[in-house]
Design an enzyme around this catalytic site. Sequence first.
Site, mmCIF file in Angstrom:
data_model
loop_
_atom_site.group_PDB
_atom_site.id
_atom_site.type_symbol
_atom_site.label_atom_id
_atom_site.label_comp_id
_atom_site.label_asym_id
_atom_site.label_seq_id
_atom_site.Cartn_x
_atom_site.Cartn_y
_atom_site.Cartn_z
ATOM 1 C CG HIS A 1 54.198 51.951 37.377
ATOM 2 N ND1 HIS A 1 54.174 52.830 38.422
ATOM 3 C CD2 HIS A 1 52.902 51.592 37.195
ATOM 4 C CE1 HIS A 1 52.941 53.013 38.850
ATOM 5 N NE2 HIS A 1 52.139 52.267 38.110
ATOM 6 C CG ASP B 1 54.150 47.025 37.204
ATOM 7 O OD1 ASP B 1 54.998 47.077 36.285
ATOM 8 O OD2 ASP B 1 53.075 47.653 37.166
ATOM 9 N NE ARG C 1 50.250 54.886 42.907
ATOM 10 C CZ ARG C 1 49.689 54.539 41.741
ATOM 11 N NH1 ARG C 1 50.016 53.413 41.158
ATOM 12 N NH2 ARG C 1 48.814 55.340 41.151
ATOM 13 C CD GLU D 1 57.062 53.414 40.102
ATOM 14 O OE1 GLU D 1 56.475 54.102 39.245
ATOM 15 O OE2 GLU D 1 56.534 52.479 40.696
HETATM 16 O O1 A2R Z 1 40.109 48.870 53.331
HETATM 17 P P1 A2R Z 1 38.926 48.807 52.440
HETATM 18 O O2 A2R Z 1 37.851 47.912 52.963
HETATM 19 O O3 A2R Z 1 38.475 50.149 51.985
HETATM 20 O O4 A2R Z 1 39.459 48.030 51.102
HETATM 21 C C1 A2R Z 1 40.295 48.666 50.145
HETATM 22 C C2 A2R Z 1 41.768 48.349 50.343
HETATM 23 N N1 A2R Z 1 42.441 49.277 51.271
HETATM 24 C C3 A2R Z 1 43.083 48.882 52.372
HETATM 25 N N2 A2R Z 1 43.268 47.664 52.900
HETATM 26 C C4 A2R Z 1 43.944 47.587 54.064
HETATM 27 N N3 A2R Z 1 44.465 48.662 54.698
HETATM 28 C C5 A2R Z 1 44.308 49.905 54.202
HETATM 29 N N4 A2R Z 1 44.819 50.955 54.851
HETATM 30 C C6 A2R Z 1 43.578 50.052 52.988
HETATM 31 N N5 A2R Z 1 43.225 51.106 52.216
HETATM 32 C C7 A2R Z 1 42.530 50.618 51.184
HETATM 33 O O5 A2R Z 1 42.356 48.503 49.052
HETATM 34 C C8 A2R Z 1 40.063 48.010 48.785
HETATM 35 O O6 A2R Z 1 39.834 46.630 48.928
HETATM 36 C C9 A2R Z 1 41.380 48.212 48.053
HETATM 37 C C10 A2R Z 1 41.345 49.374 47.077
HETATM 38 O O7 A2R Z 1 40.409 49.078 46.099
HETATM 39 P P2 A2R Z 1 39.828 50.150 45.069
HETATM 40 O O8 A2R Z 1 39.601 51.445 45.767
HETATM 41 O O9 A2R Z 1 38.704 49.518 44.328
HETATM 42 O O10 A2R Z 1 41.048 50.442 44.115
HETATM 43 P P3 A2R Z 1 41.508 49.637 42.805
HETATM 44 O O11 A2R Z 1 40.806 50.157 41.615
HETATM 45 O O12 A2R Z 1 41.468 48.175 43.057
HETATM 46 O O13 A2R Z 1 43.031 50.125 42.719
HETATM 47 C C11 A2R Z 1 43.926 49.901 43.802
HETATM 48 C C12 A2R Z 1 45.234 50.637 43.614
HETATM 49 C C13 A2R Z 1 45.151 52.099 43.180
HETATM 50 O O14 A2R Z 1 44.860 52.958 44.239
HETATM 51 C C14 A2R Z 1 46.524 52.363 42.622
HETATM 52 O O15 A2R Z 1 47.392 52.739 43.651
HETATM 53 C C15 A2R Z 1 46.947 50.996 42.117
HETATM 54 O O16 A2R Z 1 45.971 50.056 42.587
HETATM 55 O O17 A2R Z 1 46.943 51.001 40.718
#
Ligand code: A2R
Length: 319
Positions: free
Chosen positions: A277, A254, A230, A259
């Site tokens: 995007h 991207d 994002r 946006e």
């Molecule tokens: O922090 P963790 O252990 O929950 O790992 C998640 C990480 N994450 C963060 N890392 C560092 N600091 C933060 N404040 C933080 N918040 C979240 O981001 C995890 O490794 C990753 C998110 O992975 P998923 O929930 O599986 O999301 P996905 O499907 O990979 O999509 C990621 C993003 C979406 O939320 C859209 O914004 C974009 O890609 O399309």
Amino acid sequence: MPKPAVLLSQKLNKFIEEALADDYDLLDLPEEGVNALGARAADIRAVIAFGGFSAEQMDALPNLEIITCPGVGYDGIDTDHAASRGIFITHTPNVLNDEVADTAVALLLNTVRQFYFAEKWVRDGRWERDGAFELSPFTLKGRKVGLYGLGRIGEEIAARLEPFKVEISYHTRSPKKGVAYAYHPTLASLAEAVDTLICIVPKTDETHKTINADILKALGPNGILINVGRGWTVDEDDLIAALEAGTLGGAGLDVFYDEPHVPEKLLTFDTVSVLPHVASASVATRRAMAQLVADNLKSWFAEGRPVTPVPETPFTPKV
Ligand code: A2R
């Protein structure tokens, strides 16, 4: 039985209507907003929310049961309010992992090797007229790539990068089990250790403008930032300043903060590659996302449980 009424907040995925037309009474969100729905507001049981859906919008729909978001990120949808009203939220994880990961790698290669400019050189007739295109200042070879986020998509990006023989490490809030890549407990320590940062974290309060001047400086003059998560996560003023000062080498983006606005200054660097995007924007993947939206609604109305609810609305299903 009347077909359930479903409100479409925008028309960003043309396959959604195709997937829902037979089984639902589809309504478009009026330009004036939800309040202009009049008596029909009470009929609406589901919303397809592109981009966001506020508490106020939810409250204008007294019989709303489910909000389905046709994307993996559901920032902009008030999850606390939805949970307090017993409204489920669903999203479309996994079906777009490959497409987004492919885009991340393409954007990385485009940025380090300036392929957009090289292709333009041919298309503008300059190869024949002016000779060979200049050598790219960067290469992917030997890079140390840090992933900011190693979730569903991050893992696919890492898997695709392995054959490129780059060194991979990552930062998330907690180390990921079963992963051999080096873990960094802070983004700052990851940025110090790598020269290439790929951002694939969600838009949350915690991730706002976390890629700032210090992080970009740590990547160094040979450093490359890639963002397929994002725009919210990057301080674009700091990014422009780092590129201007040469404390950062280049960037492949991207996604942008506001946006579809892209700061004009970003377009002046030939070490910056920009996309509108499009990470998940292939016919096949957008169809798969639309199908998952349809599957969620079908499962909700038939069985009282959605297929892919977001973790923030984990209350007990009705049935
Ligand atoms: O922090 P963790 O252990 O929950 O790992 C998640 C990480 N994450 C963060 N890392 C560092 N600091 C933060 N404040 C933080 N918040 C979240 O981001 C995890 O490794 C990753 C998110 O992975 P998923 O929930 O599986 O999301 P996905 O499907 O990979 O999509 C990621 C993003 C979406 O939320 C859209 O914004 C974009 O890609 O399309």
